[in-house]
Design a protein around this motif. Sequence first.
Motif, PDB file in Angstrom:
ATOM      1  N   LEU A 127       0.831  -1.204   0.000  1.00  0.00           N
ATOM      2  CA  LEU A 127       0.000   0.000   0.000  1.00  0.00           C
ATOM      3  C   LEU A 127       0.868   1.257   0.000  1.00  0.00           C
ATOM      4  N   ALA A 128       1.968   1.239   0.726  1.00  0.00           N
ATOM      5  CA  ALA A 128       2.889   2.378   0.721  1.00  0.00           C
ATOM      6  C   ALA A 128       3.454   2.604  -0.675  1.00  0.00           C
ATOM      7  N   HIS A 147       0.711   4.169  -2.812  1.00  0.00           N
ATOM      8  CA  HIS A 147       0.586   5.596  -2.501  1.00  0.00           C
ATOM      9  C   HIS A 147       1.712   6.384  -3.160  1.00  0.00           C
ATOM     10  N   TYR A 148       2.904   5.825  -3.144  1.00  0.00           N
ATOM     11  CA  TYR A 148       4.069   6.486  -3.742  1.00  0.00           C
ATOM     12  C   TYR A 148       3.857   6.716  -5.240  1.00  0.00           C
ATOM     13  N   SER A 162       0.886   6.860  -6.778  1.00  0.00           N
ATOM     14  CA  SER A 162      -0.472   7.318  -7.097  1.00  0.00           C
ATOM     15  C   SER A 162      -0.526   8.622  -7.880  1.00  0.00           C
ATOM     16  N   ASN A 163       0.492   9.445  -7.791  1.00  0.00           N
ATOM     17  CA  ASN A 163       0.485  10.718  -8.520  1.00  0.00           C
ATOM     18  C   ASN A 163       1.246  10.664  -9.841  1.00  0.00           C
ATOM     19  N   GLU A 220      -5.381   1.775  -8.979  1.00  0.00           N
ATOM     20  CA  GLU A 220      -6.429   2.265  -8.075  1.00  0.00           C
ATOM     21  C   GLU A 220      -7.312   1.136  -7.576  1.00  0.00           C
ATOM     22  N   ARG A 246      -5.228  -0.537  -4.841  1.00  0.00           N
ATOM     23  CA  ARG A 246      -5.105   0.335  -3.672  1.00  0.00           C
ATOM     24  C   ARG A 246      -6.413   0.379  -2.884  1.00  0.00           C
ATOM     25  N   ASN A 247      -7.529   0.537  -3.571  1.00  0.00           N
ATOM     26  CA  ASN A 247      -8.829   0.586  -2.896  1.00  0.00           C
ATOM     27  C   ASN A 247      -9.149  -0.736  -2.199  1.00  0.00           C
ATOM     28  N   ILE A 252      -7.043  -0.978   0.997  1.00  0.00           N
ATOM     29  CA  ILE A 252      -7.557  -0.068   2.022  1.00  0.00           C
ATOM     30  C   ILE A 252      -8.819  -0.649   2.672  1.00  0.00           C
TER      31      ILE A 252
END
Length: 238
Positions: free
Chosen positions: A89-90, A93-94, A96-97, A172, A175-176, A179
Amino acid sequence: MSFIPQYSIIIPAAGIGKRMQSVVPKQYLLLAGKTIIEQTISGLLAHPQIKRVVIVLSAKDETFHTLPVANDPRVETTIGGKERSDSVLAGLHYLSNSHEKWVLVHDAARPCLLHKDLTRLLRLAEKSDLGGILATPVRDTMKRANANNLVAHTEPRENLWHALTPQFFMLEQLRNALIKAAENNIVITDEASAIEYVQQGVHIVEGCASNIKVTKPEDLLLAEFYLTQRTLSHKDKK
């Protein structure tokens, strides 16, 4: 020249590898002249469709940045968590942009991945929005044990598979799923199990059984054999 899609891959490497009975994390044990994680990363970066490798490290890691592979501009790092799912997950997030649609996740201690298997897995992105995993069919007789370690019954092995990595999903979506699983305290053992938890499909792509995970001391010898055979095969083709 035709366009070849390229992808980023996350390698969770924040664990300590207790089963290896080693004073250092297993990814830093030597294998055929390099650390295991260097062998893994080098193999991935040699594939034409891998553009970036994100290594997710423990906050206490003082070794990775001393390795030559850490100087490769295609290798980036971030800090992970206690469990594998936290580290994945980290990594997500890294990324994600960075406008990544798809992402791969691969074990740091799987240095023997064949390029042909990775290519076949990546083709899933051309077919649908469903990702998938590399896996090998179960060939041995499977026994279910009871609490006393006695055989309770034999499990039918039809349609049973050993899950491998890489695992390949839409960023995504994965990731979802991770989470949501974390919010509900669901134990996630691989990325596919998070996708399964949110009741979305996972393709199985058959891979080679040589794609072993170095977990116990005896695995080092087998992994070295596979790597040596691959090197010899490449030399024969030149």
